[in-house]
Motif scaffolding. Structure first.
Motif, mmCIF file in Angstrom:
data_model
loop_
_atom_site.group_PDB
_atom_site.id
_atom_site.type_symbol
_atom_site.label_atom_id
_atom_site.label_comp_id
_atom_site.label_asym_id
_atom_site.label_seq_id
_atom_site.Cartn_x
_atom_site.Cartn_y
_atom_site.Cartn_z
ATOM 1 N N THR A 157 15.795 1.729 3.827
ATOM 2 C CA THR A 157 14.964 1.448 4.995
ATOM 3 C C THR A 157 13.943 2.528 5.267
ATOM 4 O O THR A 157 13.134 2.399 6.176
ATOM 5 C CB THR A 157 15.851 1.273 6.227
ATOM 6 O OG1 THR A 157 16.678 2.437 6.373
ATOM 7 C CG2 THR A 157 16.738 0.050 6.081
ATOM 8 N N ILE A 158 13.954 3.630 4.503
ATOM 9 C CA ILE A 158 12.986 4.692 4.770
ATOM 10 C C ILE A 158 11.605 4.287 4.280
ATOM 11 O O ILE A 158 11.445 3.412 3.433
ATOM 12 C CB ILE A 158 13.404 6.004 4.079
ATOM 13 C CG1 ILE A 158 13.369 5.817 2.550
ATOM 14 C CG2 ILE A 158 14.756 6.479 4.552
ATOM 15 C CD1 ILE A 158 13.477 7.107 1.781
ATOM 16 N N GLN A 159 10.604 4.971 4.833
ATOM 17 C CA GLN A 159 9.255 4.790 4.332
ATOM 18 C C GLN A 159 9.055 5.684 3.116
ATOM 19 O O GLN A 159 9.489 6.829 3.090
ATOM 20 C CB GLN A 159 8.223 5.127 5.405
ATOM 21 C CG GLN A 159 8.097 4.060 6.480
ATOM 22 C CD GLN A 159 6.873 4.280 7.338
ATOM 23 O OE1 GLN A 159 6.431 5.392 7.516
ATOM 24 N NE2 GLN A 159 6.328 3.201 7.861
ATOM 25 N N LEU A 160 8.421 5.140 2.093
ATOM 26 C CA LEU A 160 8.143 5.897 0.881
ATOM 27 C C LEU A 160 6.642 6.075 0.742
ATOM 28 O O LEU A 160 5.852 5.260 1.238
ATOM 29 C CB LEU A 160 8.712 5.169 -0.332
ATOM 30 C CG LEU A 160 10.240 5.045 -0.305
ATOM 31 C CD1 LEU A 160 10.701 4.033 -1.325
ATOM 32 C CD2 LEU A 160 10.875 6.386 -0.581
ATOM 33 N N LEU A 161 6.231 7.147 0.058
ATOM 34 C CA LEU A 161 4.824 7.552 0.036
ATOM 35 C C LEU A 161 4.337 7.691 -1.400
ATOM 36 O O LEU A 161 5.046 8.188 -2.269
ATOM 37 C CB LEU A 161 4.662 8.890 0.762
ATOM 38 C CG LEU A 161 3.284 9.563 0.696
ATOM 39 C CD1 LEU A 161 2.263 8.731 1.457
ATOM 40 C CD2 LEU A 161 3.361 10.966 1.295
ATOM 41 N N TYR A 162 3.120 7.243 -1.618
ATOM 42 C CA TYR A 162 2.452 7.493 -2.892
ATOM 43 C C TYR A 162 0.983 7.739 -2.605
ATOM 44 O O TYR A 162 0.371 7.034 -1.794
ATOM 45 C CB TYR A 162 2.583 6.298 -3.848
ATOM 46 C CG TYR A 162 1.999 6.582 -5.212
ATOM 47 C CD1 TYR A 162 2.767 7.208 -6.188
ATOM 48 C CD2 TYR A 162 0.686 6.261 -5.510
ATOM 49 C CE1 TYR A 162 2.243 7.493 -7.437
ATOM 50 C CE2 TYR A 162 0.151 6.551 -6.763
ATOM 51 C CZ TYR A 162 0.927 7.167 -7.717
ATOM 52 O OH TYR A 162 0.414 7.458 -8.948
ATOM 53 N N GLU A 163 0.409 8.763 -3.258
ATOM 54 C CA GLU A 163 -0.994 9.105 -3.027
ATOM 55 C C GLU A 163 -1.807 8.875 -4.288
ATOM 56 O O GLU A 163 -1.415 9.313 -5.376
ATOM 57 C CB GLU A 163 -1.128 10.565 -2.592
ATOM 58 C CG GLU A 163 -0.509 10.862 -1.250
ATOM 59 C CD GLU A 163 -0.662 12.321 -0.857
ATOM 60 O OE1 GLU A 163 -0.370 12.626 0.300
ATOM 61 O OE2 GLU A 163 -1.063 13.130 -1.715
ATOM 62 N N PHE A 164 -2.949 8.186 -4.123
ATOM 63 C CA PHE A 164 -3.943 8.108 -5.179
ATOM 64 C C PHE A 164 -4.812 9.359 -5.040
ATOM 65 O O PHE A 164 -5.585 9.480 -4.078
ATOM 66 C CB PHE A 164 -4.810 6.855 -5.021
ATOM 67 C CG PHE A 164 -4.151 5.608 -5.518
ATOM 68 C CD1 PHE A 164 -4.439 5.129 -6.788
ATOM 69 C CD2 PHE A 164 -3.242 4.929 -4.745
ATOM 70 C CE1 PHE A 164 -3.846 3.976 -7.255
ATOM 71 C CE2 PHE A 164 -2.640 3.775 -5.197
ATOM 72 C CZ PHE A 164 -2.945 3.293 -6.467
ATOM 73 N N LEU A 165 -4.707 10.313 -5.952
ATOM 74 C CA LEU A 165 -5.374 11.610 -5.802
ATOM 75 C C LEU A 165 -6.703 11.646 -6.545
ATOM 76 O O LEU A 165 -6.924 10.942 -7.526
ATOM 77 C CB LEU A 165 -4.458 12.715 -6.337
ATOM 78 C CG LEU A 165 -3.092 12.842 -5.648
ATOM 79 C CD1 LEU A 165 -2.251 13.875 -6.373
ATOM 80 C CD2 LEU A 165 -3.251 13.207 -4.193
ATOM 81 N N ASN A 166 -7.591 12.544 -6.046
ATOM 82 C CA ASN A 166 -8.822 12.893 -6.754
ATOM 83 C C ASN A 166 -9.643 11.656 -7.136
ATOM 84 O O ASN A 166 -9.983 11.433 -8.290
ATOM 85 C CB ASN A 166 -8.505 13.711 -8.004
ATOM 86 C CG ASN A 166 -7.747 14.977 -7.672
ATOM 87 O OD1 ASN A 166 -7.963 15.560 -6.598
ATOM 88 N ND2 ASN A 166 -6.876 15.411 -8.562
ATOM 89 N N ARG A 167 -9.956 10.878 -6.129
ATOM 90 C CA ARG A 167 -10.710 9.652 -6.360
ATOM 91 C C ARG A 167 -12.177 9.868 -6.027
ATOM 92 O O ARG A 167 -12.526 10.659 -5.161
ATOM 93 C CB ARG A 167 -10.164 8.519 -5.491
ATOM 94 C CG ARG A 167 -8.675 8.276 -5.654
ATOM 95 C CD ARG A 167 -8.318 7.900 -7.091
ATOM 96 N NE ARG A 167 -8.970 6.686 -7.490
ATOM 97 C CZ ARG A 167 -8.475 5.474 -7.245
ATOM 98 N NH1 ARG A 167 -7.334 5.351 -6.597
ATOM 99 N NH2 ARG A 167 -9.097 4.403 -7.657
ATOM 100 N N GLU A 168 -13.032 9.165 -6.708
ATOM 101 C CA GLU A 168 -14.433 9.136 -6.321
ATOM 102 C C GLU A 168 -14.708 8.014 -5.338
ATOM 103 O O GLU A 168 -15.794 7.888 -4.820
ATOM 104 C CB GLU A 168 -15.314 8.952 -7.561
ATOM 105 C CG GLU A 168 -15.254 10.118 -8.531
ATOM 106 C CD GLU A 168 -16.219 9.934 -9.677
ATOM 107 O OE1 GLU A 168 -17.102 9.061 -9.556
ATOM 108 O OE2 GLU A 168 -16.105 10.641 -10.679
ATOM 109 N N TYR A 169 -13.729 7.194 -5.112
ATOM 110 C CA TYR A 169 -13.924 6.027 -4.260
ATOM 111 C C TYR A 169 -12.574 5.610 -3.707
ATOM 112 O O TYR A 169 -11.524 5.980 -4.239
ATOM 113 C CB TYR A 169 -14.540 4.869 -5.043
ATOM 114 C CG TYR A 169 -13.975 4.714 -6.430
ATOM 115 C CD1 TYR A 169 -12.725 4.128 -6.633
ATOM 116 C CD2 TYR A 169 -14.674 5.177 -7.545
ATOM 117 C CE1 TYR A 169 -12.203 4.008 -7.900
ATOM 118 C CE2 TYR A 169 -14.138 5.057 -8.817
ATOM 119 C CZ TYR A 169 -12.904 4.468 -8.989
ATOM 120 O OH TYR A 169 -12.380 4.344 -10.233
ATOM 121 N N VAL A 170 -12.578 4.880 -2.636
ATOM 122 C CA VAL A 170 -11.330 4.369 -2.059
ATOM 123 C C VAL A 170 -11.360 2.856 -1.932
ATOM 124 O O VAL A 170 -10.377 2.256 -1.503
ATOM 125 C CB VAL A 170 -11.053 5.001 -0.665
ATOM 126 C CG1 VAL A 170 -10.850 6.486 -0.786
ATOM 127 C CG2 VAL A 170 -12.151 4.659 0.332
#
Length: 976
Positions: free
Chosen positions: A828-841
């Motif tokens: 039930t916890i929230q999990l995190l993932y980051e898209f790093l070093n992007r030129e765009y979102v």
């Protein structure tokens, strides 16, 4: 595309020349429908064909004129004279035939087409139909390696009426004289080679109101063609009018597509005070060539209003009807339809009911693999002919070959056996049905009571195995692949030549017992272990021991189920045995299959005992499984000389039916096995499916362990029965195909580690700035949703990303990253993932959960976002050498800009400076120092710029943007 355009232009040019040169020719217009077929010319060469286009003309149009046929082989188009074949029953449509002979230059694939200048007006699902050409294009393969070929013929006309709110069904009545397999698929109506008519829509187009509900008032309405039966169904139209639809009837031979007949047909939807008739036809069936087929077909006219007008008090009937076979008419004399007899009798109010007596006695020439499709049609006759409605009902009949007769199986004589010649001789009556090519021979150990109804050949579930095939002219065969000590039972059947193919019913069974001196009667798994498994062996005393000598035995073991060379066996006893039993120890009965042979020796003592004979091999019966979501299927088999599926055995002089017993225990619930169920294997085979019970279904969290106690028989009075042998134990778990629930996804945009609102630009705090392209991040967080229909054994997550708009998993492709679920962390916890070093979102984002069985959840909610780009140029700068505002650069940090192409103009419109970021390592800052392209300082004053900017956006069409504006150079370069 050039070739397609050229062909269409060529066709139009030919018609134009005909108009100029032959002014008295009037061309057919108002074409409703048509199809194009090809058949080999009788007694002609392999590439001589007759091409036939059948068109259906709206009689309110002009009369038929010459037609244009393109053979698709580069030869000149044919100008063909029309031949009228009469009119449809309502008199509103003329049937026209265009026919021409042609010799194709070589083998190959050809697209043959017919072109007509005008369709009839008012077709709803295309634009301006009266000015739209009619074009049909069929495909044919000429390939001697596959045999001679003619296309299917379509026996049911393509102009038919349907009614608002009532199910519409059409069938082309396709018949292939070669017996090839047929399939059906929808296509679009054409006006030229691979060129659809303008704005073509199918009748169930969601943007139109032509369909709303089905005849039973269910939603949505449907329009489709059944790929197997060819039934074109529209359930149900809602708007009256004329609609054109098109489909292909494709023919297949040996799995290869060898042609496709194109039909473009018109559906006329009316709004009558009438209901279509109903046909109650028989179930699909089979008939043996030479036997009569007799069936009754019932039809009646409805007298209740349809659902969309169920409160109506108007008189809907019933009306008189006519019931007939659609493929039968005076014009159609295609066998076997011409040989069918159908006699309807009428009764009920206004003769609104019909009972049709169908009879047909097919002959050997009618045998084929594909069924014959017999289409019954019922039409009513209301007061106004233009409100007549009809209904079609298909009936599939397979014609089977008669069974071969007179099969006799004889074992080799004792003399042959003593000389080492072991075989079974088979003889049968000559097979006399024309068209047959081979006799196939099958056998099994032990007898099996098989009474086929509509099954040809020997299906695998009967246990018979293929032995050999001989030419149909043969009537005998010797089977040398048999062993002594078994009862071999044979059946044979005939096959028929391609392309029609087909098979006969299997013959009656006949058996031959091949005697042996001794028999293995038990290979029983006592213990199932990986290293200490046990198998109990038992065999009979030889029947022909030499007087004065003693029988001794050597036991040999092999791995696998099959017979191997004798020197590959392992001898498992050190001295010859005198006992006819043995326990084989230290085996891996979990994974390894074992079989045995017993060597018979005789002598006055074990020291001088000499080998005399060996038994046929016998394996233990091996158990396997196939698990599903809520069931476990067990299968068992063994290479044994006895019959594993006898009908009965003799127990204590009484005859008893044979049941194999299923034993089961459940891990954690039971410590020992208990009898769980039994199987009558003679009819059900060596298989059992455990589905649990209504009160106690199988549980996917538990392990189930089984073994089977089998009962067999040699079916010979000299060998005592029953033969009881157990399989190994097998532990099974249910197949886990239930995926986790899809996660709930959230997204946050970050700039240099802080939350970012991409459409608000904060003022800069100082004159220094760092405008890296990689300062943006996307932070994904998700929460696992829980549900009773989802698995909770999540082990990982797949992260999906697409730069463009994505609405389904197919739009994303493969995951861009995978993340393990942290061990020991609750779901039930929230999990995190980051898209790093992007030129765009910008883009589409989604996440899935994966369980420990590899099942992947549906996509989470898809988050789609666009970039809010920022690129602002100053309105002044002063390149004067004082170190302040020296260069022309964007104000603050640009956002989401890919490239810039920039040009400066003076007040007279002359370009003085140009900049392209692609030529400067992608630098979008410009950094213009106020010098022209030639290196000269510019004068103070007003200047203008124009350019093009490429930005990162969600949609590719939004990425190019024009920029223009003006600025002032305040002073020149005062330092020089």
């Amino acid at each position: 595309m050039r070739l397609q355009t050229y062909k269409l232009f060529s066709a139009l040019l030919t018609l134009l020349l005909l108009t100029i040169l032959v002014p008295d020719v009037v061309y057919a217009t108002h074409i409703r429908a048509g199809d194009l077929t090809m058949r080999r010319k009788p007694n002609g060469g392999d590439r001589e064909y007759i091409i036939t286009a059948i068109l259906y003309r709206d009689v309110t149009g002009v009369n038929a004129g010459d037609g244009l046929i393109d053979f698709g082989d580069g030869s000149d188009n044919a100008i063909v004279k029309p031949q009228s074949l009469g009119y449809t029953e309502d008199g509103e449509t003329e049937i026209i035939q265009y026919q021409v002979e042609h010799t194709f230059p070589s083998d190959g694939n050809y697209k043959v087409s017919y072109f007509e200048r005008n369709r009839n007006p008012g077709v709803r699902n295309m634009e301006i139909s009266s000015e739209t050409p009619f074009y049909i294009q069929s495909e044919f393969m000429i390939n001697p390696a596959l045999g001679l070929n003619s296309s299917p013929v379509l026996l049911i006309p393509p102009v038919i009426k349907g009614a608002i709110g009532q199910k519409f069904i059409h069938n082309a009545g396709a018949y292939d004289i070669d017996g090839d397999s047929l399939s059906y698929r929808l296509t679009v109506c054409l006006q030229g080679t691979d060129t659809p008519v303008q704005n073509y829509r199918f009748p169930d187009d969601p943007n139109e109101d032509w369909s709303k509900v089905t005849e039973q008032c269910e939603t949505p309405a449907v329009f489709y063609i059944d790929e197997s039966t060819g039934d074109l169904t529209w359930d149900a139209p809602f708007v009256a009018g004329e609609y054109n639809v098109a489909f292909f009837v494709e023919e297949w031979r040996d799995g290869i597509r060898i042609g496709a007949v194109n039909r473009d047909m018109q559906v006329i939807i009316i709004d009558p005070l009438n209901l279509r008739p109903i046909i109650e036809g028989p179930a699909d069936t089979c008939v043996i060539a030479g036997d009569p087929l007799l069936k009754e077909i019932f039809a009646y006219d409805q007298d209740n209003a349809p659902c969309y007008n169920s409160d109506s008090t108007l008189d809907w009937g019933p009306h008189p009807i006519k019931l007939e076979i659609s493929q039968q008419s005076d014009e159609i004399a295609i066998p076997p339809y011409a040989d069918m007899i159908f006699t309807p009798t009428y009764s009920g109010v206004n003769n609104s009911e019909a009972r049709g007596d169908f009879s047909w006695t097919p002959q050997c020439a009618d045998i084929r693999q594909e069924p014959y499709k017999i289409t019954f049609e019922a039409k009513d006759f209301p007061d106004k002919s233009n409100t007549q409605l009809g209904t079609l009902q298909n009936w599939n009949v397979r014609v089977l070959g008669p069974a071969p007769t007179g099969l006799v199986a004889e074992p080799a004589s004792s003399t042959d056996l003593s000389n080492g010649n072991t075989f079974v001789s088979l003889t049968w009556d000559p097979y006399t049905c024309d068209g047959a090519d081979e006799i196939h021979i099958y056998r099994k150990k032990g007898s099996f009571d098989f009474n086929p109804v509509c099954e040809t050949g020997l299906p695998s579930w009967t246990g018979y195995e293929y032995v050999n095939s001989v030419d149909v002219s043969e009537s005998s065969f010797r089977d040398f692949t048999v062993d002594q000590g078994a009862n071999y039972c044979y059946r044979i059947y005939a096959t028929f030549r391609s392309p029609q193919g087909g098979e006969s019913i299997a013959s009656e069974e006949d058996c031959a017992f091949i005697p042996d001196s001794q028999y293995i009667v038990q290979v029983d798994v006592e213990s199932t272990e990986e290293e200490s498994g046990q198998i109990n062996l038992k065999w009979t005393v030889p029947m022909d021991v030499t007087p004065g000598r003693t029988p001794y035995y050597n036991v040999y073991r092999g791995e696998g189920m099959e017979k191997i060379e004798f020197d590959q066996y392992t001898k498992i006893n050190t001295d010859p045995l005198t006992d006819t039993t043995l326990v084989d120890n230290l085996l891996n009965t979990v994974e390894t299959e074992y079989h045995y042979r017993i060597e018979f020796l005789e002598g006055t003592s074990s020291d001088n005992a000499a080998p005399r004979d060996t038994t046929t091999l016998a394996s233990y019966v091996r158990l396997s499984s196939d698990a599903g979501l809520d069931f476990i299927t067990l299968n068992w088999t063994g290479n044994v000389p006895w019959n594993l599926t006898p009908d009965t055995v003799i127990v204590n002089t009484d005859t008893s039916a044979v049941y194999h017993k299923v034993y089961r225990k459940i891990e954690g619930d039971e410590t020992s096995f208990s009898l769980y169920d039994s199987v009558f294997t003679h009819s059900n085979g060596l298989s059992y499916t455990d589905r649990g019970t209504a009160d106690l279904p199988l549980d996917d969290r538990k392990l189930y362990t089984y073994y089977i106690e089998t009962i067999g028989s040699f079916e010979h009075p000299s060998i005592a029965e029953p033969l009881i042998n157990r399989t190994q134990e097998l532990t099974v778990e249910l197949l886990d195909t239930i995926p986790p629930c899809p996660p709930i996804l959230s997204l946050a945009n970050l700039e240099e580690g802080f939350p970012m609102d991409s459409c608000v630009v904060e003022p800069e705090t100082d004159g220094e700035r760092s405008c890296q392209k990689d300062r943006f991040e996307v932070e994904l967080t998700w929460l696992n949703e829980q549900g009773s229909n989802c698995d909770d054994d999540i082990v990982s997550y797949n992260i999906y990303y697409s730069r463009r708009t994505a609405v389904s998993k197919n739009d994303f492709g493969a995951p861009v990253a995978t993340m393990d679920h942290p061990e020991g962390r609750p779901l039930t916890i929230q999990l995190l993932y980051e898209f790093l070093n992007r030129e765009y979102v910008e883009g589409s984002y989604a996440v899935t959960a994966v369980d420990d069985s590899g099942n992947e959840s549906d996509l989470s909610n898809i988050i789609i976002q666009d970039n809010c780009h920022y690129y602002e140029l100053p309105n002044a700068f002063s390149p004067n050498g004082d170190g302040i505002n020296e260069t022309f650069i964007p104000m603050r940090c640009p956002r989401f800009v890919k490239s810039i192409n920039f040009t400066v103009f003076n007040r007279w419109g002359v370009a003085i400076f140009s900049y392209n970021s692609d030529e400067h390592d992608g630098d979008i800052e410009i950094n213009w120092n106020g010098k022209t392209d030639s290196g000269n300082d510019v004068e103070p004053g007003n200047y203008y710029y124009r350019g093009e900017m490429m930005i990162y956006r969600l949609e590719e069409s939004d990425e190019k943007q024009e920029i223009k504006g003006s600025f002032v150079i305040l002073k020149g370069n005062e330092s020089q």
